[in-house]
Design an enzyme around this catalytic site. Sequence first.
Site, PDB file in Angstrom:
ATOM      1  N   TYR A   1     -12.107  18.411 -54.759  1.00  0.00           N
ATOM      2  CA  TYR A   1     -13.304  18.595 -53.927  1.00  0.00           C
ATOM      3  C   TYR A   1     -14.490  17.767 -54.420  1.00  0.00           C
ATOM      4  CZ  TYR A   1     -14.466  22.737 -56.990  1.00  0.00           C
ATOM      5  OH  TYR A   1     -14.733  23.602 -58.004  1.00  0.00           O
ATOM      6  N   GLU A   2     -15.517  17.727 -53.584  1.00  0.00           N
ATOM      7  CA  GLU A   2     -16.690  16.860 -53.775  1.00  0.00           C
ATOM      8  C   GLU A   2     -16.315  15.379 -53.833  1.00  0.00           C
ATOM      9  OE1 GLU A   2     -19.312  18.245 -53.199  1.00  0.00           O
ATOM     10  OE2 GLU A   2     -18.658  20.304 -53.503  1.00  0.00           O
TER      11      GLU A   2
END
Length: 596
Positions: free
Chosen positions: A439-440
Amino acid sequence: MPSYQAPLRDMRFVLYELHQGAGLSALPGLEDFTPDIIDPVLDEAAKVCEEVLAPLNRTGDEEGCHLENGVVRTPSGFKQAYDLFRDGGWTGLASDPAYGGQGLPKSVNALVEEMICASNLSFGMYPGLSHGAYLALHAHGSDELRDRFLPKIVDGTWAGTMCLTEPHCGTDLGLCRTRAVPQGDGSYRITGTKIFISAGDHDLTENIIHLVLARLPDAPKGIKGISLFVVPKIAVRDDGSLGDPNGVTCGSIEHKMGIKGSATCVLNFDDAVGWLVGEAHKGMRAMFTMMNTERLAVGIQGLGLAEASYQGAVAYARERLQGRSLSGVKHPDKSADPIIVHPDIRRMLLTMRATTEGCRALGGWVARSLDIQHHGEDEAARQEAEDLVVLLTPVVKALFTDLGFEAANLGMQVYGGHGYIRENGMEQYVRDARIAQIYEGTNGIQALDLIGRKLPAHAGRYLRRFFHPVADLIAAKVEDEQLGAFVQPLAKAFVRLQQATGQIARVGLSKPEEAAAAAADYLRLLGLVAVGYMWVRMVEVALPKVGTDADSDGFYRAKLGTARFYMERVLPQSGALFSAIMAGGASMMDFEEAAF
């Protein structure tokens, strides 16, 4: 079960001795943050993490979150822990005092973030996402929006999220379909579905303030047509009190591999009322204020889990009796020697230790640069600090999470079969660590960002902010009688990094796929060299103190031993990475698609 203890001794070494954190109070706006203020904050943070958050880590994993009649319930104990966390002022630790925050320097807050992530990553997601929402609103929201939402986000009464991903678009946010229809009163009606929303709904706070990417009716296609909106779960009246539900509902929660105590939600926006943050069609610029901060925070997640896994592995290796030392019995009073006598166990433990302490030092350098960027008086120094942060943000995110996952796996391996059993707690670190690589922005995306945006920008200016101090240190110390043994391996790896940089620069414009094929290996190479640079600097600090009263606990002597291991057993990976980069991408790109 592993028992986490915050590594305060090493944290203070990084903060004060390596990065001169005692001088933070010389920066405008940070005058109050002297060691006599900072140290009690670190001590109390350690206490909260060790005594409140860590005991909830396993139970939160086993119980997870539940959606009941439209309400998301967090695991038992999370609400009580959050109330204590909020009442202690921890939600506003690094926020602007103008909105009720304490204005803590990033250099210190990063250490607190590490403790939270190491003790209970799932819990840390809730205040972590709120702080990211705070940053985006603080940087790009109007005075009216800031006054309306920030005080209660800062004091923890309300939480925050960021809502980017949709079922059909992840990395390519230009495909966003969520609609924002302007109303006559300056508000907008938001309609669409967002997925994978961390801390998207929960029972910890009375309201949740969502930052949502959406597209206006007249928006141009692609990424240039995205706008950012603030959308509260519960409507907020003009006097700040809560009104009716605002058309934001949780459709489902994801059943995940790890961080099960963090609610990852599908959120449906049905004519929800929102307000524009920043300029129309400039939403990605505003969101990246949040994203870049979150990428640094995600890197710290990998660091925290690596530390927790290392501590658990060391404790087990000291206690577990199995076999005898190959060089002779070490504990004749016992039925077998503890496994810490065996070379392969030591290889794993030292790999974990060397990468974890090295990443903590590198993260401290970036955090100190952020403090200079935001508080420094000298414009040139602020620009140099910003350049370094821009360059190293993708490196910190990807390298720390890769090494964190590897450390978690090694910790489980030290336990052997017992590490695979849930009751011993080590396999949870592996599962929790895995998401941080995704994620990110996946770590592959971080690598592409590094070679595609950061390296060529401003004729290589960002890279020079890193290359110059490394080259200066090597030139000054490579022949040093004591330090030279540590500098020489760094010098060899740095030459490889320079040559690989030249290769990517040569092929980047004419053969972009060739550069992209080398991106992940290049990021790893730059990261290992950066950690090696930190280790040389740490040795430089530690050497004069070895054998003195200051080293009565052997701390500085252990620093030298860990540095030696890094230089001899970890940094040589740079040779293989260099070979892979220079081999080019033909072996992968010429492979026939139909043959996969």
